[in-house]
Design an enzyme around this catalytic site. Sequence first.
Site, PDB file in Angstrom:
ATOM      1  CG  ASP A 139      -2.051   0.992   1.084  1.00 54.93           C
ATOM      2  OD1 ASP A 139      -2.306   1.468  -0.045  1.00 54.93           O
ATOM      3  OD2 ASP A 139      -2.685   1.310   2.110  1.00 54.93           O
ATOM      4  CG  HIS A 146      -4.070  10.670   2.683  1.00 52.96           C
ATOM      5  ND1 HIS A 146      -5.132  10.645   3.555  1.00 52.96           N
ATOM      6  CD2 HIS A 146      -3.225   9.671   3.078  1.00 52.96           C
ATOM      7  CE1 HIS A 146      -4.953   9.663   4.443  1.00 52.96           C
ATOM      8  NE2 HIS A 146      -3.806   9.062   4.171  1.00 52.96           N
ATOM      9  NE  ARG A 155       4.788  14.366  10.604  1.00 52.60           N
ATOM     10  CZ  ARG A 155       4.139  13.332  10.055  1.00 52.60           C
ATOM     11  NH1 ARG A 155       3.817  12.301  10.792  1.00 52.60           N
ATOM     12  NH2 ARG A 155       3.794  13.335   8.783  1.00 52.60           N
ATOM     13  CD  GLU A 212      -6.164   4.901   4.829  1.00 49.46           C
ATOM     14  OE1 GLU A 212      -5.495   4.130   4.117  1.00 49.46           O
ATOM     15  OE2 GLU A 212      -5.667   5.604   5.729  1.00 49.46           O
ATOM     16  CD  GLU A 214      -5.437   3.016  -0.004  1.00 50.33           C
ATOM     17  OE1 GLU A 214      -4.639   2.374  -0.720  1.00 50.33           O
ATOM     18  OE2 GLU A 214      -5.279   3.201   1.210  1.00 50.33           O
ATOM     19  CG  ASP A 246      -5.717   0.545   3.917  1.00 47.94           C
ATOM     20  OD1 ASP A 246      -5.810  -0.495   4.581  1.00 47.94           O
ATOM     21  OD2 ASP A 246      -4.811   1.387   4.074  1.00 47.94           O
ATOM     22  NE  ARG A 250      -7.820   6.759   9.712  1.00 49.51           N
ATOM     23  CZ  ARG A 250      -7.133   6.505   8.603  1.00 49.51           C
ATOM     24  NH1 ARG A 250      -5.885   6.069   8.667  1.00 49.51           N
ATOM     25  NH2 ARG A 250      -7.692   6.685   7.423  1.00 49.51           N
ATOM     26  CD  GLN A 253      -2.909   4.596  10.751  1.00 52.26           C
ATOM     27  OE1 GLN A 253      -4.131   4.630  10.647  1.00 52.26           O
ATOM     28  NE2 GLN A 253      -2.106   5.002   9.800  1.00 52.26           N
ATOM     29  CE1 TYR A 257       1.897   7.675  14.564  1.00 49.05           C
ATOM     30  CE2 TYR A 257       3.279   7.702  12.625  1.00 49.05           C
ATOM     31  CZ  TYR A 257       2.686   8.363  13.661  1.00 49.05           C
ATOM     32  OH  TYR A 257       2.890   9.709  13.802  1.00 49.05           O
ATOM     33  CE  LYS A 266      -3.454   2.072   7.476  1.00 48.56           C
ATOM     34  NZ  LYS A 266      -4.287   2.977   6.671  1.00 48.56           N
ATOM     35  CB  THR A 270      -7.516  -4.708   2.410  1.00 51.97           C
ATOM     36  OG1 THR A 270      -6.597  -4.425   3.477  1.00 51.97           O
ATOM     37  CG2 THR A 270      -7.374  -3.662   1.320  1.00 51.97           C
ATOM     38  CB  THR A 363      -6.050   7.881   1.562  1.00 54.29           C
ATOM     39  OG1 THR A 363      -5.949   6.836   2.511  1.00 54.29           O
ATOM     40  CG2 THR A 363      -7.389   8.583   1.682  1.00 54.29           C
ATOM     41  CD  GLU A 377      -7.357  12.773   4.302  1.00 57.28           C
ATOM     42  OE1 GLU A 377      -7.639  11.601   4.003  1.00 57.28           O
ATOM     43  OE2 GLU A 377      -6.801  13.558   3.517  1.00 57.28           O
TER      44      GLU A 377
END
Length: 434
Positions: A139, A146, A155, A212, A214, A246, A250, A253, A257, A266, A270, A363, A377
Amino acid sequence: MAENIMRSTRSEQRSFIETDPESHFPIQNLPYGVFKRPGEESRVGVAIGDMVLDLAALEERGFFEAAAPGATPLFRRPSLNYFMSLGRPAWRRVRAIISRLLSADEPRLRDDPELRRAVLLPQASVEMCLPAEIGDYTDFYSSLEHAMNVGTMFRGPENALPPNYRWMPIAYHGRASSIVLSGADLHRPRGQTRREPGAAPEFGSSRRVDFELEMGFFVGPGNELGRPIPADQAAEHIFGLVLVNDWSARDIQQWEYVPLGPFLAKNFGTSISPWVVTLDALEPFRCAGPEQDPPPLPYLRSEGKQAFDIHLEVTLQPAGSPLPHVICRSNYKYLYWNMCQQLAHHTITGCNLRPGDLLASGTISGPAPGSYGSLLELAWRGERPLQLPNGQRRSFIEDGDRMVMTAWCQGDGYRVGFGELTGRILPPLDPSIP
Ligand code: CA
């Protein structure tokens, strides 16, 4: 000029199987899938209107003898992997035979009621299967919008994009075993989450399940270990595309992550759509992708138009609600990194890809808020919940919500579409029940 001629020739193509202008499966498309009927073995077919053309039955009647001499059977198989391995010249010969056979001015099938009964089946009478045995799944993270959105949330805008982002198409190796076909429901995953930085983690059901939006492509012949696929030859290795959801937890994740990326967030499932739309069907919809600045390193340079103008739409339908509600409209052409670059980058170390491997885009978010390809988002990490017509609000997916993705290219009076990708999140499986 050549493109205009191709577009007009395509729009004039007609089949004796009539389709309305909004059908996803006119003669211009001819996507491949694997299907079965009760008590029968699965095999390969092509969608035309609301019918399936049974390629195995046609092959047994000698229709594909010139397409791939010595390579039989092509289509009496439970997956497309073998056909994918043959390469683009064979794919094109088969496409030409099918296209001719279904043409309005070709009597061979049109005027043979017995043959029509034997090889044309209503889609409603068949069950679709996964189109390929997917050995490996990767992926990517190829939508700059995104990456900007997610990076800004976690961040801040100054550090939103990782420093490598504009230099290479980054990705993670995903989980192939839990790829399911459209229509399969998944259970809400359980795992470790942490509500606050510094707090102790908890174990329980994910509270932040997301989709997601995709697309993914299936690898054709692939490459030997140690021999990269150059970007300018990548198109020969791309069999076709499907829609991909996907599913992502969250909260799992966010806690797991760092430092190795997504893992359990994930791997619980899928979803992919059943019909594989070939690059040959998508050719009229090639377009320029975003300008790449800085210019990519030489091994990632791909000349010509490498993006595709594919409209994307996502609906959410809560349990008990009569109507699906559109929550996202995006386009495949927004992706910063294209498929040729993804393939070249994936194999530059010599990593071998095999027929049927699936490489997903990441995404696909566009520049406008209504084009963001995830709830994370769209509802901006829960700060701006979506208002649904039934009065409910959504920041993440709730049990029973039906997610439907669809995609199509708009031609002159016809569409080349991908059909639908549907799936629901069900309550977690009760661990006390064996
Ligand atoms: Ca993804």
